[in-house]
Design an enzyme around this catalytic site. Structure first.
Site, PDB file in Angstrom:
ATOM      1  N   ASP A  82      -1.534  11.629  40.975  1.00  0.00           N
ATOM      2  CA  ASP A  82      -2.063  12.057  42.044  1.00  0.00           C
ATOM      3  C   ASP A  82      -3.476  12.842  42.109  1.00  0.00           C
ATOM      4  O   ASP A  82      -3.434  13.961  41.405  1.00  0.00           O
ATOM      5  CB  ASP A  82      -1.153  12.710  42.945  1.00  0.00           C
ATOM      6  CG  ASP A  82      -1.568  13.093  44.442  1.00  0.00           C
ATOM      7  OD1 ASP A  82      -1.995  12.239  45.069  1.00  0.00           O
ATOM      8  OD2 ASP A  82      -0.627  13.870  45.128  1.00  0.00           O
ATOM      9  N   HIS A  83      -4.455  12.373  43.005  1.00  0.00           N
ATOM     10  CA  HIS A  83      -5.654  13.357  42.632  1.00  0.00           C
ATOM     11  C   HIS A  83      -6.263  13.665  41.606  1.00  0.00           C
ATOM     12  O   HIS A  83      -6.550  14.881  41.202  1.00  0.00           O
ATOM     13  CB  HIS A  83      -5.396  14.714  43.616  1.00  0.00           C
ATOM     14  CG  HIS A  83      -5.335  14.337  45.092  1.00  0.00           C
ATOM     15  ND1 HIS A  83      -6.167  14.027  45.995  1.00  0.00           N
ATOM     16  CD2 HIS A  83      -4.075  14.501  45.582  1.00  0.00           C
ATOM     17  CE1 HIS A  83      -5.729  13.770  47.218  1.00  0.00           C
ATOM     18  NE2 HIS A  83      -4.280  14.191  47.168  1.00  0.00           N
ATOM     19  N   HIS A 180      -3.816  17.399  54.055  1.00  0.00           N
ATOM     20  CA  HIS A 180      -2.710  17.841  53.237  1.00  0.00           C
ATOM     21  C   HIS A 180      -2.114  19.350  53.932  1.00  0.00           C
ATOM     22  O   HIS A 180      -2.910  19.977  54.600  1.00  0.00           O
ATOM     23  CB  HIS A 180      -3.373  18.275  51.852  1.00  0.00           C
ATOM     24  CG  HIS A 180      -3.737  17.044  51.054  1.00  0.00           C
ATOM     25  ND1 HIS A 180      -4.946  16.467  50.879  1.00  0.00           N
ATOM     26  CD2 HIS A 180      -3.068  15.908  50.668  1.00  0.00           C
ATOM     27  CE1 HIS A 180      -4.983  15.348  50.329  1.00  0.00           C
ATOM     28  NE2 HIS A 180      -3.916  14.829  50.286  1.00  0.00           N
ATOM     29  N   GLY A 214      -1.697  12.920  52.815  1.00  0.00           N
ATOM     30  CA  GLY A 214      -1.416  13.939  53.724  1.00  0.00           C
ATOM     31  C   GLY A 214      -0.500  13.416  54.912  1.00  0.00           C
ATOM     32  O   GLY A 214      -0.620  13.833  56.250  1.00  0.00           O
TER      33      GLY A 214
HETATM   34  P1  13P Z   1       1.521  16.218  52.620  1.00  0.00           P
HETATM   35  O1  13P Z   1       0.752  17.709  52.217  1.00  0.00           O
HETATM   36  O2  13P Z   1       1.058  15.895  53.935  1.00  0.00           O
HETATM   37  O3  13P Z   1       2.824  15.983  52.021  1.00  0.00           O
HETATM   38  O4  13P Z   1       0.495  15.363  51.578  1.00  0.00           O
HETATM   39  C1  13P Z   1       0.712  14.996  50.229  1.00  0.00           C
HETATM   40  C2  13P Z   1      -0.298  14.045  49.628  1.00  0.00           C
HETATM   41  O5  13P Z   1      -1.100  13.611  50.241  1.00  0.00           O
HETATM   42  C3  13P Z   1       0.074  14.278  48.266  1.00  0.00           C
HETATM   43  O6  13P Z   1      -1.319  13.539  47.570  1.00  0.00           O
HETATM   44  O1  G3H Z   2      -2.103  16.356  47.888  1.00  0.00           O
HETATM   45  C1  G3H Z   2      -1.607  17.298  46.970  1.00  0.00           C
HETATM   46  C2  G3H Z   2      -0.056  17.337  46.825  1.00  0.00           C
HETATM   47  O2  G3H Z   2       0.632  17.988  47.843  1.00  0.00           O
HETATM   48  C3  G3H Z   2       0.051  18.138  45.401  1.00  0.00           C
HETATM   49  O3  G3H Z   2       0.009  19.335  45.704  1.00  0.00           O
HETATM   50  O4  G3H Z   2      -1.697  20.037  43.964  1.00  0.00           O
HETATM   51  O5  G3H Z   2      -0.249  21.772  44.899  1.00  0.00           O
HETATM   52  O6  G3H Z   2       0.772  19.758  43.292  1.00  0.00           O
HETATM   53  P1  G3H Z   2      -0.417  20.280  44.310  1.00  0.00           P
HETATM   54 ZN    ZN Z   3      -3.040  13.823  48.438  1.00  0.00          ZN
END
Ligand code: 13P
Ligand code: G3H
Ligand code: ZN
Length: 314
Positions: A82-83, A180, A214
């Site tokens: 993720d990201h 987010h 998000g």
């Molecule tokens: P939320 O913060 O809305 O749960 O989004 C999570 C997300 O986009 C993780 O990449």
């Molecule tokens: O989009 C972000 C996710 O909620 C992950 O959050 O980077 O704090 O693990 P984090």
């Molecule tokens: Zn995200």
């Protein structure tokens, strides 16, 4: 069953008018809660790991825990970064057993986003791994980077075709008003998503899987529970579930949820300690926390994503 990529998941989700839940994982109890829920309702899953999760739990632990979940559930599961904010972290995850990575170049100038995303795609595709790219900037906090709502920007539909063609990404995350964290809208503000932008994008990318980040709904009963048992959260507003359901029926094939899991876990642990102040056995508070995650994820799968019963087709 070994880990799968999202290719077939997304094809079936697109054609079937539902979305796959992408849930963030940070430890064993979260992985167990999510996968037990999915098993009970026969849902495919994307388990996603952020840079922060890797720093917290260690890459190897997370991969092994997900492998254990695969063995126990025999579900189609994709393991996704993720990201990812650099080629290097994407490479580490591709080399380290993930089947999907996100390169998030959304804050880069457009041409730089194209260039860096393309580099990740070339490396990933040569190794059978799929890539999610992003265009547009979401507000909120992710991996300690905070984007103010005023600096967030919707995806420009006129860029999406060029971006997908030049980068070769397998899915595209877009910004249509989700953000987010737990504070997505200001108190009193009516939650709104730009379905007109989504529709425009879908028209330009027929058949192509779209991703929504998000997408926590921030259930008010969980915020209230946190505050009932000693918390002090200000008013938090999320994305209404009916809007996510609507998005899932269109080209949105992946919906990211993390904050709701955090809320479910935290509310449950707070309640446990309020009622059992002398407890010091982690199993006693992690067990109900895991059960709360399971209940929440089952609800999302059945009532929001619509992917229940779809695992056995994969
Ligand atoms: P939320 O913060 O809305 O749960 O989004 C999570 C997300 O986009 C993780 O990449
Ligand atoms: O989009 C972000 C996710 O909620 C992950 O959050 O980077 O704090 O693990 P984090
Ligand atoms: Zn995200």
């Amino acid at each position: 069953m070994p880990l799968v990529t999202t290719t077939e998941m997304f094809k079936q989700a697109y054609d079937g008018g539902y979305a796959i839940g992408a849930f963030n994982v940070n430890n064993m109890e979260i992985i167990q809660g999510i996968t037990e829920a999915a098993k009970e309702v026969d849902a495919p899953l994307i388990l996603q790991v952020s840079k922060g999760a890797r720093a917290y739990a260690n890459h190897e632990y997370l991969v092994k825990l997900v492998e254990a979940a695969l063995e126990v559930t025999d579900l189609p599961i994709a393991l996704h970064l993720d990201h990812g904010d650099s080629f290097e972290i994407c490479k580490q995850c591709i080399d380290g057993g993930f089947t999907s990575v996100m390169f998030d170049g959304s804050s880069l100038p457009y041409e730089e986003n194209v260039r860096q995303t393309r580099e990740v795609v070339e490396y990933a595709h040569a190794r059978g791994v799929v890539v999610e790219g992003e265009l547009g900037t979401l507000a909120g906090v992710e991996d300690e980077v905070s984007v103010d709502a005023d600096d967030a920007s919707y995806t420009k539909p006129e860029q999406v075709q060029d971006f997908v063609e030049r980068t070769g990404v397998d899915s595209l995350a877009i910004a249509i008003g989700t953000s987010h964290g737990a504070f997505k809208f200001k108190p009193g503000q009516k939650p709104q998503l730009r379905f007109d932008i989504l529709e425009d994008i879908v028209g330009r990318l027929p058949g192509f899987p779209i991703v929504l980040h998000g997408s926590s709904s921030v259930p008010q009963e969980l915020v209230r529970k946190v505050n009932t048992y000693g918390g002090d959260m200000p008013d938090a507003i999320g994305i209404p579930e009916e809007m996510l359901r609507e998005a899932a029926k269109s080209a949105v094939c992946k919906i990211n949820i993390d904050s709701d899991l955090r809320l479910a876990m935290t509310a449950t642990i707070r309640e446990h300690f309020a009622k059992n102040p002398a407890d010091f056995d982690p199993r006693q508070y992690l067990k109900p926390a895991r059960a709360a995650i399971k209940e929440l994820v089952k609800h999302k799968i059945v009532n929001v994503l619509g992917c229940d019963g779809k695992a056995s087709n994969l």
